[in-house]
Structure formats: structure tokens, C-alpha cells
Enzyme design. Structure first.
Site, PDB file in Angstrom:
ATOM      1  CG  HIS A  30      -7.450   2.479   0.804  1.00  0.00           C
ATOM      2  ND1 HIS A  30      -6.705   2.846   1.913  1.00  0.00           N
ATOM      3  CD2 HIS A  30      -6.585   1.876  -0.047  1.00  0.00           C
ATOM      4  CE1 HIS A  30      -5.447   2.464   1.730  1.00  0.00           C
ATOM      5  NE2 HIS A  30      -5.354   1.868   0.566  1.00  0.00           N
ATOM      6  CG  HIS A  69      -5.693  -2.536  -1.513  1.00  0.00           C
ATOM      7  ND1 HIS A  69      -4.677  -3.096  -0.775  1.00  0.00           N
ATOM      8  CD2 HIS A  69      -5.487  -1.199  -1.444  1.00  0.00           C
ATOM      9  CE1 HIS A  69      -3.910  -2.142  -0.277  1.00  0.00           C
ATOM     10  NE2 HIS A  69      -4.379  -0.978  -0.676  1.00  0.00           N
ATOM     11  CD  GLU A  70      -6.850   1.149  -4.423  1.00  0.00           C
ATOM     12  OE1 GLU A  70      -7.071   2.165  -3.730  1.00  0.00           O
ATOM     13  OE2 GLU A  70      -5.719   0.655  -4.535  1.00  0.00           O
ATOM     14  CB  CYS A 128      -0.898  -0.015   1.227  1.00  0.00           C
ATOM     15  SG  CYS A 128      -2.035   1.388   1.344  1.00  0.00           S
TER      16      CYS A 128
END
Length: 245
Positions: free
Chosen positions: A190, A186-187, A144
Site C-alpha cells: 500500500h 500487503h501493507e 482489502c
């Protein structure tokens, strides 16, 4: 840092090297989920955008849920998307969420290959991620930009898709397999205030944080070198080492 990986909003740009996936027929790149004949290099958004500071683990904006994008078609949103692309490119990234440049909005950009080595480029506002088969998972190293220089093995579902809207408010769907599926998950994490290290065991999380402490200065220096080649800023305002006032 492993030479075949570079930190991005999530992972790094790299080939899959999997010969079992060579049967896919349409390897044209995808822009906003649609096949196109080619993509400019660098991307138009990268040329137009400015490099921004990447936030670091521990900054509050990374650890709270982001707000929905509610105003579409504005110059401000277009500029934000361009700046995110430029920032991601300077860090050799394949994905970047708005909280990673200090903006608490549900938006991410991506430039990532999938398991078939097809390149996907675009952005999604207010995304919802759907896992195709939760039992079909793959363990791979994940990193990241907000934990610079660190990578840890993490299991993720192999296939996923995201539904949302583009910067004009038009519906968009993006399908991912392999690395790109990992990127999408993953995004979206966030935007819920979750980093990949939050999925790790306490020992693995601590190891990742220690690795980041060792590697972050060299990682940031690499970003500056890329930024110079792109004609983007390398000044104090974009340095992750400098916390916001």
C-alpha cells in the site's frame, strides 16, 4: 463474503487450523514485536481513536507512493495511529495503511495472528519489508478494505519481516509467518501505491472488482454495526460510499 473471512487492511481475522504448527512454545501476544502477558480488549488505541473514512480503489492517494514520516513524537502522529487502530477495528481488520484513510504517509497498523495463532499488534513507520525465502510461498485468499467485499487467491512468500521505526522514532522489527507475513507484505505494498488486485491477472482483477461492486454495501453496513458497538461514528463523514469533497 465468505463467513470465515472479513476484509481488513488486507485479510481477515481467522484461525489457521494447522495442527503441524502446534509445537511453538511461546504463544504470548506480541506488542511492537515484543512478547507481553496480555493485551487489553479493546485496545487502548481503539478506545482513544476516532473512526475515519476508508478510501476506495480508484482514489489517487491509494495509487501513488506515500511519503516518509519525518516528524516523530508529535501529538498529531499519536492521534493518527490511534485513529487508524479505531478505523481498523470498526472494519474487523487486521492491517491498515495510512493511504487507506487518505493520508499519504509511510505508516501502517496491524492486529493479526500468525501461523502459530500468536497475536501481533503494533504500528510501523517507514517500513522496509524483507522476504525470508522467496521460493517458499503460499496461496490464500486475500482482500482489502479499499476493495470491500472481494477476495482472490494470491501467492505470497510464507515468511517475511519488516524493519522501520515507531511513532517516537525508535527502531522496530516485526517478524511474520503465515497470515501475518502476508499482512506485512500487503501493507507495505500500500505504501508503494500497490493494491493486492494489482498482482492479479486481468481476469481475476476484473472478477474482484465486480465482486466488490456486489458486496460493498453489505460490507460497509457490517462496519457500521461494529462501530456502533464500539461507540464510534457511523455518520456520512466516515462512509466509504461518500467520496471526499
Amino acid at each position: 463474503m465468505c463467513p470465515s473471512l472479513s476484509a481488513f487492511g488486507a485479510f481477515g481475522r481467522r484461525d489457521t487450523g494447522d495442527p503441524t504448527l502446534d509445537s511453538v512454545r511461546d504463544r504470548r501476544p506480541r506488542f511492537m514485536g515484543r512478547p507481553v502477558s496480555r493485551l487489553p480488549d479493546p485496545l487502548v488505541e481503539v478506545r482513544r481513536g476516532n473512526r475515519l473514512r476508508v478510501t476506495v480503489n480508484g482514489e489517487p492517494v491509494l495509487h501513488r507512493p506515500a511519503r516518509d514520516v519525518t516528524e516523530f513524537g508529535s501529538r498529531q502522529l499519536r492521534t493518527l495511529v490511534n485513529d487508524m487502530f479505531a478505523t481498523m477495528e470498526c472494519a474487523n481488520g487486521v492491517g491498515l495503511a495510512a493511504p487507506q484513510i487518505g493520508v499519504g504517509l509511510r505508516l501502517f497498523v496491524y492486529d493479526c495472528i500468525d501461523a502459530y495463532e500468536v497475536r501481533h499488534v503494533g504500528h510501523v513507520c517507514n517500513p522496509v519489508v524483507h522476504v525470508v525465502d522467496a521460493e517458499e510461498t503460499n496461496v490464500d485468499k486475500e482482500g482489502c478494505l479499499s476493495v470491500p467485499g472481494a477476495f482472490s487467491p494470491l501467492a505470497r512468500p510464507t515468511r517475511a519481516y519488516v524493519e522501520g521505526v515507531d511513532q517516537r522514532g525508535n527502531p522496530v522489527r516485526v517478524d511474520g509467518v503465515g497470515l501475518f507475513a502476508r499482512c506485512l507484505q500487503h501493507e507495505v505494498d500500500h505504501l508503494h501505491g500497490t493494491l493486492y488486485i494489482d498482482h492479479l491477472s486481468p481476469a481475476a482483477r476484473q472478477a474482484a472488482l465486480e465482486e466488490s461492486e456486489r458486496e460493498r454495501a453489505a460490507t460497509w453496513a457490517e462496519w457500521d454495526e461494529i462501530a456502533r458497538t464500539l461507540g464510534k461514528s457511523t455518520g456520512p463523514a466516515v462512509q466509504s460510499a461518500n467520496p471526499p469533497a
